[in-house]
Scaffold this active site. Structure first.
Site, mmCIF file in Angstrom:
data_model
loop_
_atom_site.group_PDB
_atom_site.id
_atom_site.type_symbol
_atom_site.label_atom_id
_atom_site.label_comp_id
_atom_site.label_asym_id
_atom_site.label_seq_id
_atom_site.Cartn_x
_atom_site.Cartn_y
_atom_site.Cartn_z
ATOM 1 N N ARG A 249 26.731 36.351 14.495
ATOM 2 C CA ARG A 249 25.640 37.320 14.342
ATOM 3 C C ARG A 249 26.116 38.494 13.475
ATOM 4 O O ARG A 249 27.283 38.577 13.111
ATOM 5 C CB ARG A 249 25.175 37.838 15.709
ATOM 6 C CG ARG A 249 26.275 38.518 16.505
ATOM 7 C CD ARG A 249 25.771 39.007 17.857
ATOM 8 N NE ARG A 249 25.269 37.919 18.668
ATOM 9 C CZ ARG A 249 26.040 37.158 19.455
ATOM 10 N NH1 ARG A 249 27.345 37.374 19.511
ATOM 11 N NH2 ARG A 249 25.514 36.182 20.164
ATOM 12 N N ASP B 166 33.411 31.367 16.107
ATOM 13 C CA ASP B 166 33.139 32.399 17.109
ATOM 14 C C ASP B 166 33.456 31.833 18.488
ATOM 15 O O ASP B 166 33.743 30.633 18.638
ATOM 16 C CB ASP B 166 31.684 32.874 17.044
ATOM 17 C CG ASP B 166 31.560 34.385 17.320
ATOM 18 O OD1 ASP B 166 32.200 34.852 18.283
ATOM 19 O OD2 ASP B 166 30.845 35.078 16.576
ATOM 20 N N ASP C 112 38.298 30.944 20.359
ATOM 21 C CA ASP C 112 38.730 32.315 20.646
ATOM 22 C C ASP C 112 39.887 32.641 19.701
ATOM 23 O O ASP C 112 40.943 31.988 19.760
ATOM 24 C CB ASP C 112 39.182 32.418 22.108
ATOM 25 C CG ASP C 112 39.562 33.834 22.510
ATOM 26 O OD1 ASP C 112 39.796 34.681 21.616
ATOM 27 O OD2 ASP C 112 39.645 34.098 23.727
ATOM 28 N N ASN D 174 36.701 38.670 10.439
ATOM 29 C CA ASN D 174 35.612 39.563 10.827
ATOM 30 C C ASN D 174 35.537 39.792 12.333
ATOM 31 O O ASN D 174 34.995 40.806 12.773
ATOM 32 C CB ASN D 174 34.275 39.001 10.334
ATOM 33 C CG ASN D 174 33.093 39.766 10.882
ATOM 34 O OD1 ASN D 174 32.836 40.904 10.490
ATOM 35 N ND2 ASN D 174 32.378 39.159 11.825
ATOM 36 N N LEU E 253 37.004 57.732 25.770
ATOM 37 C CA LEU E 253 37.984 58.784 25.504
ATOM 38 C C LEU E 253 39.338 58.334 26.029
ATOM 39 O O LEU E 253 39.437 57.705 27.092
ATOM 40 C CB LEU E 253 37.563 60.087 26.175
ATOM 41 C CG LEU E 253 36.294 60.760 25.628
ATOM 42 C CD1 LEU E 253 35.951 61.982 26.480
ATOM 43 C CD2 LEU E 253 36.476 61.155 24.173
ATOM 44 N N ASN F 122 40.310 58.632 29.607
ATOM 45 C CA ASN F 122 39.626 57.773 30.572
ATOM 46 C C ASN F 122 39.855 56.286 30.328
ATOM 47 O O ASN F 122 39.265 55.448 31.009
ATOM 48 C CB ASN F 122 38.115 58.054 30.522
ATOM 49 C CG ASN F 122 37.782 59.495 30.819
ATOM 50 O OD1 ASN F 122 38.426 60.119 31.656
ATOM 51 N ND2 ASN F 122 36.779 60.029 30.137
ATOM 52 N N ASN G 5 37.808 58.499 14.869
ATOM 53 C CA ASN G 5 36.492 58.693 15.450
ATOM 54 C C ASN G 5 36.648 58.972 16.937
ATOM 55 O O ASN G 5 37.402 58.279 17.628
ATOM 56 C CB ASN G 5 35.617 57.453 15.235
ATOM 57 C CG ASN G 5 34.153 57.791 15.110
ATOM 58 O OD1 ASN G 5 33.788 58.891 14.705
ATOM 59 N ND2 ASN G 5 33.304 56.846 15.424
ATOM 60 N N TYR H 259 40.101 51.394 18.875
ATOM 61 C CA TYR H 259 39.478 50.767 17.710
ATOM 62 C C TYR H 259 40.103 51.302 16.416
ATOM 63 O O TYR H 259 40.421 50.525 15.497
ATOM 64 C CB TYR H 259 37.974 51.052 17.740
ATOM 65 C CG TYR H 259 37.174 50.360 16.677
ATOM 66 C CD1 TYR H 259 36.833 49.014 16.803
ATOM 67 C CD2 TYR H 259 36.733 51.034 15.550
ATOM 68 C CE1 TYR H 259 36.074 48.367 15.834
ATOM 69 C CE2 TYR H 259 35.974 50.402 14.580
ATOM 70 C CZ TYR H 259 35.652 49.070 14.733
ATOM 71 O OH TYR H 259 34.910 48.430 13.767
#
Length: 449
Positions: free
Chosen positions: A221, A242, A265, A291, A299, A302, A348, A354
């Site tokens: 997707r 996928d 996987d 991809n 955060l 946490n 970010n 990430y």
């Protein structure tokens, strides 16, 4: 497809309201359609005196593409330029570029909507005298700044020649063509280094991947599916990969593009070997697009171990393992394109895991590039910014609108197709001179993916 606001303010009523209320009015971006002209109007080539020979060689190459090429603005008072190319490849001092850059500036008010500015220069080298290094380095900041000044869907990008690459070499021309075309609709303010590469006798610009086999992970997707469709459009046989849980969607993509679906996987220890086996069933592997990726935003204060470890496993460690297995198998001529993110460049909030993974992708791309080059291949990365996906649609409306409109000149998010077009270019034979690079697809915004 443009977002609802962009569509509205480009309609008759929306135009009037936007003007009355002084609201932003993003342009509807021109994207690639078969048989459409390369540019929206004539292309002007300007240069400093020392770069005239390179400018002439470039003009000759563009004429072969049936582009209306001009070397002067004389008699062109009513022309709306589809593109302006500044050639500064032989300039030796900052003072020497003054006339040509100001000539470029004089054309910008007559740049057509969705027009293109492309700057060709040479990379500064450690052996360069200070004045020459300054002259060459200056073009990068210059190009990024032009991109932030343009409106109406126009963009500015740069081709930076390295290692003595010729201005009319296949890779330099291929990169120029990509930047001039509608395929680069959401690429803005980027300066892409291009090195020397073997010349190609015959380039099929409509089907550049004909006869190639491409593997795309995370293809069920979103961006992955768009990548698979675009590679197939350009002539490749595509193996889509996928996880089993996405099997139904994956099969739908494979059926649509007449490709092959593999449920796998990518974190499996033998994922690379299984990918290679699947590709060999359809003729081998020429292109690998990493991809597959996940988000587990939190955060750092946490964040739980599973949230960190799962992102690293899928987004980064799997790529390293698969690359290692393909290199060990001696796959020749492999084009690897990995998905990074502007989060991996600028960071970010709430995405330390990430951002680490995507910055790691950029790091391994640079280190993998010389390894695949020994086998005639390349390794590059694409870093998307704000792309309109299912994930961004879940962002609260006000936050989403701000993220779109702060993008410097385009004032809108990109589409999965925009990421796919950049990947298809980097995977193509004409991009052989591009290796170890990161191409941002972000409209010159650094908003995290």
């Amino acid at each position: 497809m443009a977002d609802n606001y962009t569509r509205f303010v480009n309609g008759e009523l929306g135009k009037k309201l936007a003007k009355q209320l002084n609201l932003p009015r993003p342009a509807v971006l021109r994207r690639y359609t078969p048989d459409a002209p390369l540019t929206v109007g004539p292309v002007l080539i300007v240069s400093d005196d020392a770069s005239t020979a390179d400018a002439d060689a470039l003009a000759k190459a563009l004429l072969a593409w049936d582009v209306d090429v001009r070397r002067s603005t004389e008699g062109a008072d009513d022309v709306r330029w589809g593109g302006v190319v500044l050639v500064g490849t032989s300039a030796e001092s900052p003072e020497a570029v003054s006339e040509s850059v100001l000539a470029l500036g004089g054309t910008l008010r007559r740049l057509a909507g969705n027009g293109r500015v492309v700057v060709l220069s040479r990379a500064a080298e450690t052996s360069d005298p200070p004045a020459l290094a300054a002259t060459r380095a200056g073009f990068e900041g210059f190009t990024r700044s032009i991109g932030k000044e343009l409106r109406g869907g126009a963009t500015a990008n740069g081709v930076q020649l390295t290692g003595g690459a010729a201005v009319d070499s296949t890779s330099a021309l291929g990169t120029l063509r990509f930047f001039l075309s509608a395929k680069s609709a959401y690429v803005d303010g980027q300066v892409l280094p291009v090195g020397p590469a073997d010349a190609l006798d015959d380039v099929d610009w409509e089907q550049p991947l004909a006869g190639k086999v491409a593997v795309v992970t995370g293809a069920a997707r979103g961006i992955g599916a768009a990548i698979a469709r675009t590679l197939a459009r350009d002539g490749a046989k595509v193996v889509v990969v996928d996880v089993p849980a996405a099997g139904e969607s994956l099969a739908g993509v494979a059926n649509e593009i007449k490709g092959t679906a593999v449920q796998l996987d990518v974190t499996a220890a033998d994922a690379g070997t299984k990918i290679l086996d699947a590709a060999r069933h359809v003729g081998g592997i020429d292109i690998l697009v990493h991809n597959a990726g996940i988000l587990r935003d939190k955060l750092l204060a946490n964040m739980k171990p599973g949230q960190w470890d799962s992102v690293i496993a899928v987004n980064l460690a799997s790529q390293l393992r698969i690359n290692e297995q393909l290199l060990a198998a001696g796959v020749e001529g492999l084009r690897i394109v990995s998905l990074a993110s502007t989060s991996g460049i600028a960071g970010n909030k709430g995405q330390t895991n990430y951002a680490y993974s995507k910055s790691g992708v950029i790091g391994h791309t640079a280190a993998t590039a010389p390894l695949v080059a020994e086998l005639g291949g390349t390794a590059n990365a694409v870093a998307p910014g704000f792309i309109e996906t299912e994930m961004t649609r879940s962002i609260p409306f006000a936050t989403r609108e701000v993220a779109r409109r702060v993008i410097p000149s385009l004032q809108q998010g990109g589409l999965p197709l925009d990421v796919a077009e950049a990947i298809a270019f980097l995977a193509s034979p004409v991009a052989k001179g591009v290796n170890g690079q990161v191409l941002r697809v972000c409209g010159q915004s650094m908003v995290g993916k």
